[in-house]
Design an enzyme around this catalytic site. Structure first.
Site, PDB file in Angstrom:
ATOM      1  N   ARG A   1      -0.939 -15.923  11.129  1.00  0.00           N
ATOM      2  CA  ARG A   1      -1.973 -15.094  10.521  1.00  0.00           C
ATOM      3  C   ARG A   1      -1.381 -14.317   9.350  1.00  0.00           C
ATOM      4  O   ARG A   1      -0.673 -13.324   9.551  1.00  0.00           O
ATOM      5  CB  ARG A   1      -2.559 -14.121  11.547  1.00  0.00           C
ATOM      6  CG  ARG A   1      -3.241 -14.797  12.727  1.00  0.00           C
ATOM      7  CD  ARG A   1      -3.644 -13.767  13.755  1.00  0.00           C
ATOM      8  NE  ARG A   1      -4.322 -14.364  14.895  1.00  0.00           N
ATOM      9  CZ  ARG A   1      -4.720 -13.692  15.975  1.00  0.00           C
ATOM     10  NH1 ARG A   1      -4.470 -12.384  16.056  1.00  0.00           N
ATOM     11  NH2 ARG A   1      -5.326 -14.309  16.973  1.00  0.00           N
TER      12      ARG A   1
ATOM     13  N   ASP B   1      -1.297 -11.806   6.159  1.00  0.00           N
ATOM     14  CA  ASP B   1      -1.958 -10.528   5.881  1.00  0.00           C
ATOM     15  C   ASP B   1      -2.774 -10.587   4.595  1.00  0.00           C
ATOM     16  O   ASP B   1      -2.691 -11.551   3.825  1.00  0.00           O
ATOM     17  CB  ASP B   1      -0.911  -9.412   5.757  1.00  0.00           C
ATOM     18  CG  ASP B   1      -0.250  -9.076   7.085  1.00  0.00           C
ATOM     19  OD1 ASP B   1      -0.866  -9.318   8.136  1.00  0.00           O
ATOM     20  OD2 ASP B   1       0.892  -8.561   7.052  1.00  0.00           O
TER      21      ASP B   1
ATOM     22  N   ARG C   1       8.567  -9.472   4.471  1.00  0.00           N
ATOM     23  CA  ARG C   1       8.372  -8.460   3.419  1.00  0.00           C
ATOM     24  C   ARG C   1       9.355  -7.304   3.567  1.00  0.00           C
ATOM     25  O   ARG C   1       9.806  -6.714   2.569  1.00  0.00           O
ATOM     26  CB  ARG C   1       6.933  -7.962   3.425  1.00  0.00           C
ATOM     27  CG  ARG C   1       5.934  -9.002   2.911  1.00  0.00           C
ATOM     28  CD  ARG C   1       4.503  -8.597   3.191  1.00  0.00           C
ATOM     29  NE  ARG C   1       4.180  -7.299   2.627  1.00  0.00           N
ATOM     30  CZ  ARG C   1       3.104  -6.577   2.977  1.00  0.00           C
ATOM     31  NH1 ARG C   1       2.251  -7.066   3.872  1.00  0.00           N
ATOM     32  NH2 ARG C   1       2.876  -5.410   2.426  1.00  0.00           N
TER      33      ARG C   1
END
Length: 255
Positions: A50, A52, A202
């Site tokens: 999934r 973002d 990230r």
């Protein structure tokens, strides 16, 4: 009900993320809407991961159970027609076994993060890469990345909202390359692992950017990892430059 797997490319800018959400545009929602136009059972997608809001994909993978048999090529063509004008494309489609699962059958996931080193605002790559104004020392970034390879407790590098039961993950590879482009030097950080924690990539990229810009020393990455404390992490890189580039299966159902 026959099961089909898709490789999916998308630009994540207009969406709230992969996952279907009420009153919010999502990649999953857009594809399921397209599916409902060719299958009245309104099939539901299951994805390998999934992504973002604002995150992109070259090689997201999802599967769906259809009410009728389709030729895979014709199914992908029909979906691409109904996905217009959304920036989403089905780039491959394959019939798979009934117990094959896009998430649980995956043996590896690959992400690429794009940074463009220049002072001027991005025009063509706006929303598709992270503009970093300070010159980056890629050799120092590579030296810092070495400390993250292997199996570690990545508590420092995961979101406080991460739902994974364990912070233990194994990073198989981090590759950092630099190439000249018409828009400025582009640095690509490629990360490979079986699976990732929420915001792990990230968080790693933001920390390595801090090393490349001179704010941290390469050994500070190890200190942050050993701290097992989210507060020890560098800044979290924006979603703009992140791409789910490939999901690997054995055997490769798209071969």
């Amino acid at each position: 009900m026959p099961r089909y797997a898709f490789t999916i490319e998308y630009n994540g800018q207009p969406f709230s993320g992969w996952q279907r959400q009420p009153d919010q545009p999502s990649i999953q929602g857009a594809i399921e809407t397209a599916l409902s136009k060719i299958d009245k059972t309104a099939p539901l997608l299951s994805a390998a991961g999934r992504t973002d809001a604002g995150v992109h994909a070259y090689g997201q993978v999802a599967h769906v159970d259809m009410a009728t048999d389709w030729d895979p090529f014709r199914l992908s063509e029909a979906l691409n027609f109904h996905l217009k004008p959304d920036p989403i494309a089905i780039t491959a489609c394959a019939r798979v076994a009934d117990d094959w699962h896009a998430r649980f059958s995956a043996v590896e996931r690959n992400y690429i993060y794009r940074l463009i080193n220049r002072r001027a605002p991005l025009v063509h790559d706006a929303g598709l890469a992270w503009r970093v104004q300070k010159p980056l020392d890629t050799a120092a970034m590579r030296a810092g990345a070495v400390h993250l390879i292997g199996t570690h407790d990545f508590t420092t590098f995961r979101s406080t909202m991460c739902q994974s039961k364990s912070p233990l993950k194994t990073l198989d590879e981090i590759t950092i390359t630099e190439n000249p482009t018409p828009t400025g030097p582009e640095i690509a950080i490629a990360v490979r692992a079986r699976s990732f924690l929420h915001n792990q990539v990230r968080s790693i990229v933001g920390t390595l950017e801090r090393v490349g810009s001179g704010g941290w020393q390469p050994e500070d990455v190890k200190a942050a990892l050993d701290a097992k404390d989210r507060a020890a992490c560098g800044p979290v890189a924006p979603p703009d430059g992140l791409y789910l580039s490939r999901v690997v299966y054995n055997p490769d159902v798209f071969a």
